[in-house]
Design a protein around this motif. Structure first.
Motif, PDB file in Angstrom:
ATOM      1  N   THR A 137       0.852  -1.185   0.000  1.00  0.00           N
ATOM      2  CA  THR A 137       0.000   0.000   0.000  1.00  0.00           C
ATOM      3  C   THR A 137       0.892   1.241   0.000  1.00  0.00           C
ATOM      4  N   GLU A 144       0.162   0.246   7.601  1.00  0.00           N
ATOM      5  CA  GLU A 144       0.000  -0.912   6.717  1.00  0.00           C
ATOM      6  C   GLU A 144      -0.011  -2.211   7.513  1.00  0.00           C
ATOM      7  N   LEU A 159      -8.402   1.620   3.909  1.00  0.00           N
ATOM      8  CA  LEU A 159      -7.814   2.257   2.731  1.00  0.00           C
ATOM      9  C   LEU A 159      -8.883   3.025   1.953  1.00  0.00           C
ATOM     10  N   LEU A 172      -3.617   2.642  -3.207  1.00  0.00           N
ATOM     11  CA  LEU A 172      -4.093   2.178  -1.907  1.00  0.00           C
ATOM     12  C   LEU A 172      -3.590   3.138  -0.833  1.00  0.00           C
ATOM     13  N   TYR A 174      -3.919   5.429   2.693  1.00  0.00           N
ATOM     14  CA  TYR A 174      -4.444   5.362   4.059  1.00  0.00           C
ATOM     15  C   TYR A 174      -5.556   6.392   4.259  1.00  0.00           C
TER      16      TYR A 174
END
Length: 360
Positions: A137, A144, A159, A172, A174
């Protein structure tokens, strides 16, 4: 001495009763599975059961079929304890035609992940980076590493779900800590990568060997843009629905661990009560839908049985499983009305028609 003898007698009596009870419980489970019919793997033979045998309302069948044809349906099946009660093809479709499962196929990922866990390749409570390595990600390493396989299966990765279906690391991003936000997101497909890495096989090869072939399905995974979509004939979808209805059993083989499947078809987190492991659940007090963070009050499908759970795909691809009624319902076709993400007004309209047919 007499007290000791009485105590000994009482202990032995309790032990016998306990063993008898356990045996009866085991026998009940075996009997329930034995009552379910499974079609043979290498034949088109599939036993049927008539509407009259079930005391259903035969005069309600044609209104149901007329409604389905009008609503762009291509195929429709109802199984009762594994036997075919209704199997109809319309709008140019036939028994050999293949059609896409869309997001109803997410549940194939659930099932295959459960098999991989059963075989000791994965643990869904482990973080995804244990299998894919770090950097899968764009989140920071500490964020992660919060994301477990279970978060992927429950749509709670945290995500960002607004960036489309591409699941490359740059896409992807956060948004929230894993487990704190439910959002319908294509990132679940990383579970297919987890299984492939853990088993040292391609996803499709492992799926074919462990799920597709053992229950006699046909079909294949096809790439459509950023999505991997399963296509099969209608009976293959029905076979998978039957496997799930039978608590992961196929004849005398436990294909999917029963405990895992129970978890998968019950509320999996406390945000969207109507969601398991990629399965939709009816009968809950609230639910969330794709593309929104709004919480809706009431059942997912008002007129469907409370214990119904479902695989729902874009444009009204449906697998409904109702343990209390011993039925599996399959619908494939074009969108009944407007294009949709899975759940639509068609679900409740269809259940009103099904209820008219199957009501006692």
């Amino acid at each position: 001495m007499k007290s000791l003898q009485l105590l000994s007698f009482f202990f032995c009596f309790c032990l016998i009763v306990s063993c008898s009870s356990d045996s009866d419980s085991s026998d009940d489970e075996d009997s329930q599975t034995e009552d379910i019919y499974f079609p043979p793997l290498d034949s088109d033979t599939w036993e049927t059961e008539s509407i009259s045998e079930l005391n259903w309302n035969e005069n309600q069948l044609q209104p149901l079929l007329d409604f389905l044809e009008e609503k762009n349906t291509r195929s429709f099946m109802i199984l009762h304890n594994g036997k075919i009660v209704v199997e109809e093809y319309m709008n140019g479709h036939n028994a050999n035609s293949t059609w896409y499962w869309a997001s109803a196929g997410k549940t194939l990922t659930t099932a295959t992940s459960g098999i991989a866990e059963q075989e000791g390749f994965i643990d869904i409570n482990n973080k995804v980076s244990d299998y894919l390595g770090t950097g899968w990600t764009s989140a920071t390493l500490d964020k992660e590493n919060l994301i477990t396989c279970k978060h992927l299966l429950t749509m709670t990765s945290g995500l960002d779900d607004s960036a489309g279906d591409d699941v490359s690391p740059s896409n992807l991003q956060y948004l929230a800590d894993a487990g704190e936000r439910w959002a319908y997101h294509n990132v679940y497909v990383k579970m297919q990568d987890v299984v492939a890495e853990a088993t040292n096989q391609t996803w499709s090869n492992y799926f074919d060997a462990k799920l597709k072939t053992p229950i006699g399905m046909n079909g294949s995974w096809l790439a459509l843009g950023d999505l991997s979509v399963y296509w099969s004939n209608t009976r293959s979808m029905a076979r998978f629905g039957l496997l799930t209805f039978a608590n992961g059993m196929w004849e005398d083989e436990q294909i999917i661990n029963n405990n895992y499947l129970t978890e998968a078809t019950n509320t999996s987190q406390d945000i969207n009560l109507a969601y398991g492991y990629l399965w939709w659940l009816n009968g809950k007090s609230t639910y969330h839908l794709p593309q929104t963070q709004f919480e809706f009050a009431g059942k997912l499908i008002t007129d469907a049985p409370n214990d119904m759970f479902a695989a729902l795909g874009k444009n009204d691809q449906k697998i409904y499983i109702v343990p209390s009624k011993k039925i599996v319902v399959i619908r494939m076709g074009e969108s009944a009305d407007d294009e949709n993400f899975g759940l639509s007004s068609f679900d409740n309209e269809l259940w009103l028609k099904i209820n008219n047919l199957i009501s006692d």
